[in-house]
Design a protein around this motif. Structure first.
Motif, mmCIF file in Angstrom:
data_model
loop_
_atom_site.group_PDB
_atom_site.id
_atom_site.type_symbol
_atom_site.label_atom_id
_atom_site.label_comp_id
_atom_site.label_asym_id
_atom_site.label_seq_id
_atom_site.Cartn_x
_atom_site.Cartn_y
_atom_site.Cartn_z
ATOM 1 N N ILE A 92 29.528 29.750 -11.036
ATOM 2 C CA ILE A 92 28.602 30.876 -11.162
ATOM 3 C C ILE A 92 29.066 31.947 -10.185
ATOM 4 C CG2 ILE A 92 26.198 31.613 -10.934
ATOM 5 C CD1 ILE A 92 25.555 28.510 -11.233
ATOM 6 N N MET A 93 29.173 33.184 -10.677
ATOM 7 C CA MET A 93 29.644 34.264 -9.825
ATOM 8 C C MET A 93 29.088 35.596 -10.319
ATOM 9 S SD MET A 93 33.562 34.168 -11.143
ATOM 10 C CE MET A 93 33.660 33.399 -12.750
ATOM 11 N N LYS A 94 29.212 36.595 -9.494
ATOM 12 C CA LYS A 94 28.818 37.948 -9.881
ATOM 13 C C LYS A 94 30.085 38.777 -10.027
ATOM 14 C CE LYS A 94 24.998 39.642 -8.490
ATOM 15 N NZ LYS A 94 23.896 40.198 -7.698
ATOM 16 N N VAL A 95 30.242 39.393 -11.200
ATOM 17 C CA VAL A 95 31.402 40.230 -11.483
ATOM 18 C C VAL A 95 30.876 41.549 -12.043
ATOM 19 C CG1 VAL A 95 33.526 40.472 -12.826
ATOM 20 C CG2 VAL A 95 32.847 38.213 -11.974
ATOM 21 N N MET B 208 17.759 33.399 -18.225
ATOM 22 C CA MET B 208 18.192 32.495 -17.175
ATOM 23 C C MET B 208 18.712 33.306 -15.995
ATOM 24 S SD MET B 208 20.293 29.468 -19.168
ATOM 25 C CE MET B 208 19.921 28.104 -18.094
ATOM 26 N N ASN B 209 18.516 32.741 -14.836
ATOM 27 C CA ASN B 209 19.077 33.358 -13.645
ATOM 28 C C ASN B 209 19.905 32.308 -12.907
ATOM 29 O OD1 ASN B 209 17.340 31.767 -12.010
ATOM 30 N ND2 ASN B 209 15.722 33.304 -12.171
ATOM 31 N N LYS B 210 20.489 32.714 -11.803
ATOM 32 C CA LYS B 210 21.375 31.829 -11.047
ATOM 33 C C LYS B 210 20.671 30.533 -10.659
ATOM 34 C CE LYS B 210 23.975 31.608 -6.711
ATOM 35 N NZ LYS B 210 24.255 32.318 -5.452
ATOM 36 N N GLU B 211 19.467 30.639 -10.145
ATOM 37 C CA GLU B 211 18.730 29.468 -9.683
ATOM 38 C C GLU B 211 18.432 28.501 -10.825
ATOM 39 O OE1 GLU B 211 18.001 32.676 -8.810
ATOM 40 O OE2 GLU B 211 18.854 32.478 -6.806
ATOM 41 N N LYS C 204 27.278 41.705 -12.805
ATOM 42 C CA LYS C 204 26.758 40.842 -13.868
ATOM 43 C C LYS C 204 26.921 39.391 -13.444
ATOM 44 C CE LYS C 204 27.742 44.008 -17.631
ATOM 45 N NZ LYS C 204 28.429 44.204 -18.888
ATOM 46 N N LEU C 205 26.001 38.557 -13.903
ATOM 47 C CA LEU C 205 26.058 37.134 -13.612
ATOM 48 C C LEU C 205 26.964 36.457 -14.628
ATOM 49 C CD1 LEU C 205 24.918 34.888 -11.792
ATOM 50 C CD2 LEU C 205 23.055 34.631 -13.442
ATOM 51 N N TYR C 206 28.015 35.801 -14.132
ATOM 52 C CA TYR C 206 28.980 35.106 -14.979
ATOM 53 C C TYR C 206 28.863 33.602 -14.743
ATOM 54 C CZ TYR C 206 31.953 39.124 -16.371
ATOM 55 O OH TYR C 206 32.457 40.274 -16.921
ATOM 56 N N LEU C 207 28.972 32.850 -15.820
ATOM 57 C CA LEU C 207 28.999 31.391 -15.753
ATOM 58 C C LEU C 207 30.238 30.914 -16.491
ATOM 59 C CD1 LEU C 207 27.841 28.518 -15.336
ATOM 60 C CD2 LEU C 207 26.503 28.878 -17.437
ATOM 61 N N ASN C 208 31.160 30.274 -15.778
ATOM 62 C CA ASN C 208 32.350 29.696 -16.401
ATOM 63 C C ASN C 208 32.090 28.226 -16.700
ATOM 64 O OD1 ASN C 208 33.652 32.110 -16.104
ATOM 65 N ND2 ASN C 208 35.286 31.344 -14.810
#
Length: 109
Positions: A43-46, A1-4, A49-53
């Motif tokens: 959704i954020m980049k930390v 999965m990606n952000k989109e 890395k792609l993070y999903l809370n």
């Protein structure tokens, strides 16, 4: 999965919209309920890395963290009620969608 793909899935849920609440950050996005304006996904980049809370039932949160190395206590949020999913190749996409659905339901009211 990606952000989109995550955004697309979240927006497929009824009465939702995306929001960019951090003016100096054009990457991070929250997905919110149209009626109560509460977010159910962040959704954020930390650290590149792609993070999903997502919000989870507190009794289930610890089990998730102990069962999946890519699920950790929420980054910058209440760690009792929120988890971070580090989006990487080995994630279970079905589980991610289930957790998005749970977060959606938990934040509806």
């Amino acid at each position: 999965m990606n952000k989109e793909e995550i955004i697309e899935y979240c927006l497929s849920l009824q009465n939702t919209y995306e929001d960019y609440p951090f003016p100096e950050d054009d990457f991070s996005v929250t997905i919110k309920h149209s009626k109560n304006k509460k977010w159910f996904a962040l959704i954020m980049k930390v650290q590149n890395k792609l993070y999903l809370n997502v919000k989870t039932n507190p009794e289930y949160s610890e089990l998730l963290r102990n069962s999946y190395e890519y699920i950790i206590p929420a980054y910058h949020m209440n760690k009792q009620h929120w988890n971070t999913i580090i989006i990487e190749d080995k994630i279970d996409k079905k589980l991610v969608k289930e957790l998005i659905n749970e977060s959606y339901e938990l934040t509806k009211k």
